[in-house]
Design a protein around this motif. Structure first.
Motif, PDB file in Angstrom:
ATOM      1  N   ALA A  50     -63.052 -61.794 -55.759  1.00 51.09           N
ATOM      2  CA  ALA A  50     -62.691 -62.414 -54.482  1.00 51.09           C
ATOM      3  C   ALA A  50     -61.843 -61.463 -53.643  1.00 51.09           C
ATOM      4  N   THR A  51     -60.943 -60.735 -54.289  1.00 53.56           N
ATOM      5  CA  THR A  51     -60.109 -59.781 -53.566  1.00 53.56           C
ATOM      6  C   THR A  51     -60.944 -58.618 -53.035  1.00 53.56           C
ATOM      7  N   ILE A  52     -61.883 -58.146 -53.825  1.00 49.35           N
ATOM      8  CA  ILE A  52     -62.760 -57.067 -53.367  1.00 49.35           C
ATOM      9  C   ILE A  52     -63.593 -57.532 -52.174  1.00 49.35           C
ATOM     10  N   SER A  53     -64.025 -58.785 -52.207  1.00 50.46           N
ATOM     11  CA  SER A  53     -64.863 -59.287 -51.115  1.00 50.46           C
ATOM     12  C   SER A  53     -64.102 -59.405 -49.797  1.00 50.46           C
ATOM     13  N   VAL A  54     -62.776 -59.443 -49.851  1.00 53.88           N
ATOM     14  CA  VAL A  54     -61.981 -59.492 -48.619  1.00 53.88           C
ATOM     15  C   VAL A  54     -62.236 -58.249 -47.781  1.00 53.88           C
ATOM     16  N   SER A  55     -62.406 -57.109 -48.435  1.00 52.96           N
ATOM     17  CA  SER A  55     -62.627 -55.875 -47.671  1.00 52.96           C
ATOM     18  C   SER A  55     -63.912 -55.964 -46.845  1.00 52.96           C
ATOM     19  N   HIS A 102     -55.296 -64.126 -33.588  1.00 49.81           N
ATOM     20  CA  HIS A 102     -54.633 -64.984 -34.570  1.00 49.81           C
ATOM     21  C   HIS A 102     -55.440 -65.035 -35.861  1.00 49.81           C
ATOM     22  N   HIS A 103     -56.740 -65.181 -35.744  1.00 51.43           N
ATOM     23  CA  HIS A 103     -57.633 -65.198 -36.902  1.00 51.43           C
ATOM     24  C   HIS A 103     -57.511 -63.881 -37.672  1.00 51.43           C
ATOM     25  N   GLU A 104     -57.467 -62.778 -36.933  1.00 57.23           N
ATOM     26  CA  GLU A 104     -57.354 -61.460 -37.551  1.00 57.23           C
ATOM     27  C   GLU A 104     -56.027 -61.291 -38.281  1.00 57.23           C
ATOM     28  N   TYR A 124     -55.483 -60.509 -42.353  1.00 61.22           N
ATOM     29  CA  TYR A 124     -54.712 -59.407 -42.930  1.00 61.22           C
ATOM     30  C   TYR A 124     -53.595 -59.919 -43.832  1.00 61.22           C
ATOM     31  N   SER A 125     -52.933 -60.981 -43.432  1.00 59.87           N
ATOM     32  CA  SER A 125     -51.872 -61.554 -44.269  1.00 59.87           C
ATOM     33  C   SER A 125     -52.441 -62.058 -45.594  1.00 59.87           C
TER      34      SER A 125
END
Length: 121
Positions: free
Chosen positions: A47-52, A78-80, A84-85
């Motif tokens: 799941a963390t890898i898919s964030v990229s 705001h979405h962006e 990132y957070s």
């Protein structure tokens, strides 16, 4: 398929993957089953890898929707910032999940502590 379509395909994977990964990990902890824990940890890492992929496709998606009615630049920004957070919050979780995964595979004594720590970030 353009950037907006790809973004729509991948942007829910980190959210759903994290929820399912934590639930699977919790089940593994409760059942004291190493295989279930490993599955939950691998899901959290994936799941963390898919964030990229979601982040990389975010700019083209933002450009595609900026001119649409009801979509403002402030909404896109705001979405962006939330994206990132979330990514920055998921990195420690993935690192801890990786340590826990390694500990389970190598049968280290701290694997239970690492598994529980995944719930903190």
């Amino acid at each position: 398929m353009n950037g907006a379509h790809f973004h729509l395909l991948v942007n829910h994977i980190p959210i759903v993957g994290t929820i399912f990964g934590l639930l699977i990990l919790l089940a593994g902890i409760i059942l004291k089953n190493a295989t279930v824990k490993l599955t939950g940890l691998a899901t959290l890492i994936a799941a963390t890898i898919s964030v990229s992929f979601a982040l990389l496709s975010g700019d083209p998606a933002g450009e595609a929707v900026e001119g649409l009615p009801g979509v403002t630049e402030a909404m896109v920004e705001h979405h962006e910032s939330i994206a990132y957070s979330s990514f920055l919050g998921m990195i420690p979780m993935a690192l801890i999940a990786g340590l826990s995964f390694y500990s389970i595979i190598k049968k280290k004594s701290r694997e239970h502590t690492f598994s529980i720590t995944c719930f903190l970030p």
